[in-house]
Design a protein around this motif. Structure first.
Motif, PDB file in Angstrom:
ATOM      1  N   GLN A  33       0.751  -1.253   0.079  1.00 20.97           N
ATOM      2  CA  GLN A  33      -0.021   0.031   0.018  1.00 20.97           C
ATOM      3  C   GLN A  33       0.751   1.128  -0.058  1.00 20.97           C
ATOM      4  O   GLN A  33       0.430   2.318  -0.553  1.00 20.97           O
ATOM      5  CB  GLN A  33      -1.101   0.037   1.069  1.00 20.97           C
ATOM      6  CG  GLN A  33      -1.868   1.050   1.193  1.00 20.97           C
ATOM      7  CD  GLN A  33      -2.912   1.318  -0.235  1.00 20.97           C
ATOM      8  OE1 GLN A  33      -3.491   0.128  -0.241  1.00 20.97           O
ATOM      9  NE2 GLN A  33      -2.619   2.041  -0.974  1.00 20.97           N
ATOM     10  N   LEU A  36       2.353   1.626  -3.506  1.00 22.34           N
ATOM     11  CA  LEU A  36       1.115   2.077  -4.270  1.00 22.34           C
ATOM     12  C   LEU A  36       0.741   3.643  -4.209  1.00 22.34           C
ATOM     13  O   LEU A  36       0.524   4.469  -5.033  1.00 22.34           O
ATOM     14  CB  LEU A  36      -0.222   1.200  -4.376  1.00 22.34           C
ATOM     15  CG  LEU A  36      -1.356   1.523  -5.150  1.00 22.34           C
ATOM     16  CD1 LEU A  36      -1.088   1.292  -6.694  1.00 22.34           C
ATOM     17  CD2 LEU A  36      -2.626   0.869  -4.816  1.00 22.34           C
ATOM     18  N   THR A  37       0.532   3.851  -3.039  1.00 23.56           N
ATOM     19  CA  THR A  37       0.215   5.472  -2.413  1.00 23.56           C
ATOM     20  C   THR A  37       1.412   6.071  -3.140  1.00 23.56           C
ATOM     21  O   THR A  37       1.002   7.242  -3.741  1.00 23.56           O
ATOM     22  CB  THR A  37       0.125   5.405  -1.160  1.00 23.56           C
ATOM     23  OG1 THR A  37      -0.917   4.886  -0.469  1.00 23.56           O
ATOM     24  CG2 THR A  37      -0.129   7.028  -0.714  1.00 23.56           C
ATOM     25  N   TRP A  38       2.657   5.913  -2.971  1.00 20.99           N
ATOM     26  CA  TRP A  38       3.836   6.658  -3.430  1.00 20.99           C
ATOM     27  C   TRP A  38       3.649   6.946  -4.847  1.00 20.99           C
ATOM     28  O   TRP A  38       3.833   8.170  -5.542  1.00 20.99           O
ATOM     29  CB  TRP A  38       5.153   6.108  -3.277  1.00 20.99           C
ATOM     30  CG  TRP A  38       6.272   6.742  -3.530  1.00 20.99           C
ATOM     31  CD1 TRP A  38       7.030   6.588  -4.607  1.00 20.99           C
ATOM     32  CD2 TRP A  38       6.627   8.014  -2.787  1.00 20.99           C
ATOM     33  NE1 TRP A  38       8.267   7.516  -4.620  1.00 20.99           N
ATOM     34  CE2 TRP A  38       7.922   8.350  -3.478  1.00 20.99           C
ATOM     35  CE3 TRP A  38       6.519   8.739  -1.930  1.00 20.99           C
ATOM     36  CZ2 TRP A  38       8.693   9.373  -3.247  1.00 20.99           C
ATOM     37  CZ3 TRP A  38       7.174   9.829  -1.494  1.00 20.99           C
ATOM     38  CH2 TRP A  38       8.147  10.261  -2.096  1.00 20.99           C
ATOM     39  N   ARG A  39       3.225   5.951  -5.696  1.00 17.37           N
ATOM     40  CA  ARG A  39       3.300   6.110  -7.164  1.00 17.37           C
ATOM     41  C   ARG A  39       2.017   6.852  -7.633  1.00 17.37           C
ATOM     42  O   ARG A  39       2.189   7.569  -8.880  1.00 17.37           O
ATOM     43  CB  ARG A  39       3.259   4.586  -7.683  1.00 17.37           C
ATOM     44  CG  ARG A  39       4.313   3.789  -7.407  1.00 17.37           C
ATOM     45  CD  ARG A  39       4.200   2.448  -7.875  1.00 17.37           C
ATOM     46  NE  ARG A  39       5.426   1.481  -7.646  1.00 17.37           N
ATOM     47  CZ  ARG A  39       5.203   0.294  -6.953  1.00 17.37           C
ATOM     48  NH1 ARG A  39       3.755  -0.432  -7.107  1.00 17.37           N
ATOM     49  NH2 ARG A  39       6.124  -0.363  -6.545  1.00 17.37           N
ATOM     50  N   THR A  40       0.828   6.553  -7.111  1.00 13.53           N
ATOM     51  CA  THR A  40      -0.233   7.234  -7.663  1.00 13.53           C
ATOM     52  C   THR A  40      -0.758   8.447  -7.038  1.00 13.53           C
ATOM     53  O   THR A  40      -1.629   9.072  -7.511  1.00 13.53           O
ATOM     54  CB  THR A  40      -1.554   6.184  -7.535  1.00 13.53           C
ATOM     55  OG1 THR A  40      -1.686   5.720  -6.180  1.00 13.53           O
ATOM     56  CG2 THR A  40      -1.313   4.753  -8.147  1.00 13.53           C
ATOM     57  N   SER A  41      -0.163   8.875  -5.887  1.00  8.26           N
ATOM     58  CA  SER A  41      -0.797  10.148  -5.066  1.00  8.26           C
ATOM     59  C   SER A  41      -0.302  11.259  -5.851  1.00  8.26           C
ATOM     60  O   SER A  41      -0.728  12.404  -5.597  1.00  8.26           O
ATOM     61  CB  SER A  41      -0.481  10.127  -3.762  1.00  8.26           C
ATOM     62  OG  SER A  41       1.074  10.038  -3.415  1.00  8.26           O
ATOM     63  N   GLY A  42       1.045  11.177  -6.463  1.00  8.34           N
ATOM     64  CA  GLY A  42       1.548  12.358  -7.053  1.00  8.34           C
ATOM     65  C   GLY A  42       2.964  12.561  -6.234  1.00  8.34           C
ATOM     66  O   GLY A  42       3.641  13.547  -6.817  1.00  8.34           O
ATOM     67  N   GLU A  45       6.195  12.069  -8.157  1.00  7.59           N
ATOM     68  CA  GLU A  45       6.470  13.139  -8.927  1.00  7.59           C
ATOM     69  C   GLU A  45       6.963  14.712  -8.476  1.00  7.59           C
ATOM     70  O   GLU A  45       8.078  15.173  -8.804  1.00  7.59           O
ATOM     71  CB  GLU A  45       5.250  13.443  -9.847  1.00  7.59           C
ATOM     72  CG  GLU A  45       5.585  14.548 -10.906  1.00  7.59           C
ATOM     73  CD  GLU A  45       4.453  14.845 -11.944  1.00  7.59           C
ATOM     74  OE1 GLU A  45       4.510  15.314 -12.847  1.00  7.59           O
ATOM     75  OE2 GLU A  45       3.455  14.083 -11.563  1.00  7.59           O
ATOM     76  N   ARG A 266       3.723   6.191   5.259  1.00  9.29           N
ATOM     77  CA  ARG A 266       3.761   5.955   3.659  1.00  9.29           C
ATOM     78  C   ARG A 266       4.683   7.185   3.139  1.00  9.29           C
ATOM     79  O   ARG A 266       4.500   7.430   1.959  1.00  9.29           O
ATOM     80  CB  ARG A 266       2.361   6.150   3.047  1.00  9.29           C
ATOM     81  CG  ARG A 266       1.517   4.886   3.617  1.00  9.29           C
ATOM     82  CD  ARG A 266       0.221   4.847   2.958  1.00  9.29           C
ATOM     83  NE  ARG A 266      -0.605   3.841   3.569  1.00  9.29           N
ATOM     84  CZ  ARG A 266      -2.179   3.828   3.160  1.00  9.29           C
ATOM     85  NH1 ARG A 266      -2.329   4.373   2.367  1.00  9.29           N
ATOM     86  NH2 ARG A 266      -2.756   2.792   3.837  1.00  9.29           N
TER      87      ARG A 266
END
Length: 283
Positions: A33, A36-42, A45, A266
């Motif tokens: 989790q 995933l949070t790191w990749r999808t939350s912005g 970037e 996270r």
């Protein structure tokens, strides 16, 4: 993922009171989790392409710092006219890359600098008087390397020198903590890279939970660290009884440029020792 697969194969059921706790499985879910949070939350970037400082946002001469430390509980007040702030400015990294950023005004810079809420009042002889400011730049280390950053130079009538403070409006810009959101709980406080496959991990815990073990989840873009507490010990937190420990952990693959995250929050572990790297000035 290799480390997670190995961990799952080595699952051990631990009896805690009248319940079974499958710690490796719990951590595997936490680790997945967090990644995933790191990749999808912005957040990823912002970390790789944004403005993420890893130094204090203020700089001052030694004599100014010495007086502030000696005075201890002085207030901070505006006591003169201040110039208007530009609409935006530019951060320039030593590698030549640049970024346009929104900026705060001199009054907001003073508010970030002061440890007191804005509505606090102090006797006139117990306050630093901000009498002027100039828009300038300062050198600052970020996760992308050294950069020239917009800043306010703040002048006080009763301090022996000015104070520079970063003028980037990080609340408008967005930070890693803004992107990831609030996920309370931690324990992993810091880490040191011994070599590209070995980390010295530091953590805090409470005596009533027993000394924890460090768990590691490896992913292509991040390494996730968490703590395993003994069964029946809760989460290891004891009010008023704070202990610290450390473990050396070995990675299956070289760390490289992967970001090291805390499984509970996270967020990057770096955020624990340098809060300004992750949150805005008003956060």
């Amino acid at each position: 993922m290799v480390r997670l697969i190995v961990t799952l194969l080595a699952v051990t059921l631990v009896l805690g009171g009248d319940r079974f706790v499958v710690w490796p499985l719990v951590f595997a879910r936490q680790s997945a989790q967090a990644a995933l949070t790191w990749r999808t939350s912005g957040a990823a970037e912002i970390w790789s392409k944004g403005f993420v400082p890893v130094e204090e946002l203020s700089a001052m001469p030694p004599e100014v710092l010495a007086q502030i430390r000696q005075d201890d509980e002085y207030g901070w007040v505006v006591a003169g006219p201040l110039p208007a702030a530009p609409a935006e400015a530019q951060v320039r990294w030593d590698d030549g890359s640049t970024m346009r950023v929104p900026v705060i005004g001199a009054r907001e810079a003073l508010r970030e600098l002061s440890p007191w809420p804005e509505n606090y009042t102090f006797p006139d002889d117990e306050a630093y008087h901000l009498t002027g400011a100039a828009f300038t730049t300062m050198r600052l280390r970020t996760v992308r390397g050294m950069a020239e950053v917009p800043a306010w130079r703040l002048y006080f009538s009763n301090l022996p020198g000015p104070i520079d403070h970063v003028a980037v409006d990080r609340e408008k810009l967005g930070t890693v903590a803004d992107a990831v959101g609030d996920h309370p709980g931690s324990g992993v406080s810091d880490f040191t890279v011994i070599d590209d496959r070995t980390l010295l991990v530091r953590y805090g815990y409470g005596s009533c939970g027993g000394r924890p073990r460090v768990l590691v989840g490896e992913h292509p873009d991040v390494v996730v660290l968490g703590l395993r507490f003994s069964a029946g010990g809760g989460n290891g937190i004891c009010l008023g009884v704070g202990l610290s420990g450390h473990d050396v952990v070995r990675l299956d693959t070289p760390l490289g440029d992967r970001v090291v995250l805390d499984a509970a929050t996270r967020l990057p572990v770096l955020c624990g020792r340098m809060a300004d790297a992750c949150r805005s000035g008003d956060g």
